[in-house]
Write a protein that holds these residues in place. Sequence first.
Motif, PDB file in Angstrom:
ATOM      1  N   ASN A 133       0.827  -1.214   0.000  1.00 54.97           N
ATOM      2  CA  ASN A 133       0.000   0.000   0.000  1.00 54.97           C
ATOM      3  C   ASN A 133       0.856   1.256   0.000  1.00 54.97           C
ATOM      4  O   ASN A 133       0.544   2.246  -0.685  1.00 54.97           O
ATOM      5  N   LEU A 134       1.947   1.212   0.769  1.00 51.50           N
ATOM      6  CA  LEU A 134       2.847   2.361   0.820  1.00 51.50           C
ATOM      7  C   LEU A 134       3.513   2.583  -0.543  1.00 51.50           C
ATOM      8  O   LEU A 134       3.613   3.729  -1.015  1.00 51.50           O
ATOM      9  N   ASP A 135       3.947   1.504  -1.174  1.00 53.50           N
ATOM     10  CA  ASP A 135       4.565   1.615  -2.502  1.00 53.50           C
ATOM     11  C   ASP A 135       3.583   2.216  -3.509  1.00 53.50           C
ATOM     12  O   ASP A 135       3.960   3.036  -4.355  1.00 53.50           O
ATOM     13  N   ALA A 136       2.308   1.796  -3.399  1.00 58.52           N
ATOM     14  CA  ALA A 136       1.290   2.307  -4.325  1.00 58.52           C
ATOM     15  C   ALA A 136       1.088   3.802  -4.136  1.00 58.52           C
ATOM     16  O   ALA A 136       0.944   4.555  -5.108  1.00 58.52           O
ATOM     17  N   LEU A 137       1.099   4.257  -2.880  1.00 63.15           N
ATOM     18  CA  LEU A 137       0.937   5.685  -2.622  1.00 63.15           C
ATOM     19  C   LEU A 137       2.140   6.471  -3.127  1.00 63.15           C
ATOM     20  O   LEU A 137       1.997   7.544  -3.714  1.00 63.15           O
ATOM     21  N   GLU A 138       3.326   5.948  -2.901  1.00 60.95           N
ATOM     22  CA  GLU A 138       4.542   6.657  -3.302  1.00 60.95           C
ATOM     23  C   GLU A 138       4.705   6.691  -4.822  1.00 60.95           C
ATOM     24  O   GLU A 138       5.443   7.537  -5.347  1.00 60.95           O
ATOM     25  N   ALA A 139       4.013   5.796  -5.514  1.00 68.04           N
ATOM     26  CA  ALA A 139       4.116   5.757  -6.972  1.00 68.04           C
ATOM     27  C   ALA A 139       3.112   6.663  -7.672  1.00 68.04           C
ATOM     28  O   ALA A 139       3.166   6.833  -8.889  1.00 68.04           O
ATOM     29  N   PRO A 150      -4.989   4.185  -6.216  1.00 69.04           N
ATOM     30  CA  PRO A 150      -5.485   3.453  -5.048  1.00 69.04           C
ATOM     31  C   PRO A 150      -6.847   4.004  -4.628  1.00 69.04           C
ATOM     32  O   PRO A 150      -7.110   5.199  -4.769  1.00 69.04           O
ATOM     33  N   LYS A 151      -7.695   3.152  -4.092  1.00 69.68           N
ATOM     34  CA  LYS A 151      -9.069   3.561  -3.774  1.00 69.68           C
ATOM     35  C   LYS A 151      -9.118   4.737  -2.801  1.00 69.68           C
ATOM     36  O   LYS A 151      -9.934   5.649  -2.957  1.00 69.68           O
ATOM     37  N   ASP A 152      -8.245   4.717  -1.793  1.00 70.99           N
ATOM     38  CA  ASP A 152      -8.250   5.799  -0.799  1.00 70.99           C
ATOM     39  C   ASP A 152      -7.878   7.138  -1.446  1.00 70.99           C
ATOM     40  O   ASP A 152      -8.428   8.187  -1.092  1.00 70.99           O
ATOM     41  N   VAL A 153      -6.940   7.084  -2.379  1.00 69.88           N
ATOM     42  CA  VAL A 153      -6.528   8.310  -3.075  1.00 69.88           C
ATOM     43  C   VAL A 153      -7.653   8.810  -3.963  1.00 69.88           C
ATOM     44  O   VAL A 153      -7.966  10.007  -3.983  1.00 69.88           O
ATOM     45  N   LEU A 154      -8.296   7.916  -4.688  1.00 68.72           N
ATOM     46  CA  LEU A 154      -9.389   8.304  -5.583  1.00 68.72           C
ATOM     47  C   LEU A 154     -10.530   8.940  -4.803  1.00 68.72           C
ATOM     48  O   LEU A 154     -11.122   9.934  -5.242  1.00 68.72           O
ATOM     49  N   ARG A 155     -10.801   8.401  -3.625  1.00 65.61           N
ATOM     50  CA  ARG A 155     -11.869   8.958  -2.791  1.00 65.61           C
ATOM     51  C   ARG A 155     -11.538  10.386  -2.382  1.00 65.61           C
ATOM     52  O   ARG A 155     -12.401  11.275  -2.423  1.00 65.61           O
ATOM     53  N   LEU A 156     -10.292  10.625  -1.995  1.00 69.57           N
ATOM     54  CA  LEU A 156      -9.891  11.977  -1.599  1.00 69.57           C
ATOM     55  C   LEU A 156      -9.949  12.932  -2.788  1.00 69.57           C
ATOM     56  O   LEU A 156     -10.362  14.095  -2.644  1.00 69.57           O
TER      57      LEU A 156
END
Length: 211
Positions: A133-139, A150-156
């Motif tokens: 999950n961390l790698d996905a956020l950093e990418a 990532p779903k959390d990012v899309l929601r924000l």
Amino acid sequence: MQDINISIYFDPNLIFAIVHQPNNIYLSKKFQYDDAVIEEIYQWLEQFTPNRTHICLLKHDTADILADELVDNGYCVHHVSTHQLLEWFTATPPATPDGSPVRALLRYLEEENPEQYVSRTPQIETLLNLFDNLDALEAVEDCDDEDSLPKDVLRLVKQRKISALTGAQSLIPALSERIREHLMRYPELITPELMEDFFPELLEAIDRPKH
């Protein structure tokens, strides 16, 4: 049917194993340290029925990996530190010499019935998922397509009308803290690299001169 007791001792140069079979016959085995030693030991142990076999391992980096593998496959594993073994040996020396450390470890298993080892696999899998999950956020980059976020990012992005990069960066501190908490709960998972990445303040405190 009687259980089979096995001890495996990690000497600096060789790995020694001894089996106490139900017919009271002892079987010995030696292993050389190499890249495939875990697989070699495991294949040798496959001749013994998992749920009837108690295996006592002296704590060691290689033994930790083997312990998880064995427990995951049904073996009863007992993990003993050098300190525990020496303390017990000093308190209750044998009437006759054991003859070798691996024999002493076997006697410890049979006389003390140490607590069974619990596999770290679920904790390791959780940690790996957190890192994924961390790698996905950093990418994440601003030009990323929404379907790839990532779903959390899309929601924000949709709720706050912010960029994907801003959303991802806002989530990283909380996720890093979750990783820290997981490592503090299971300190046996901490490697020198993880210590440097997630607990730099501890390393700094250790390195700081005392006045």
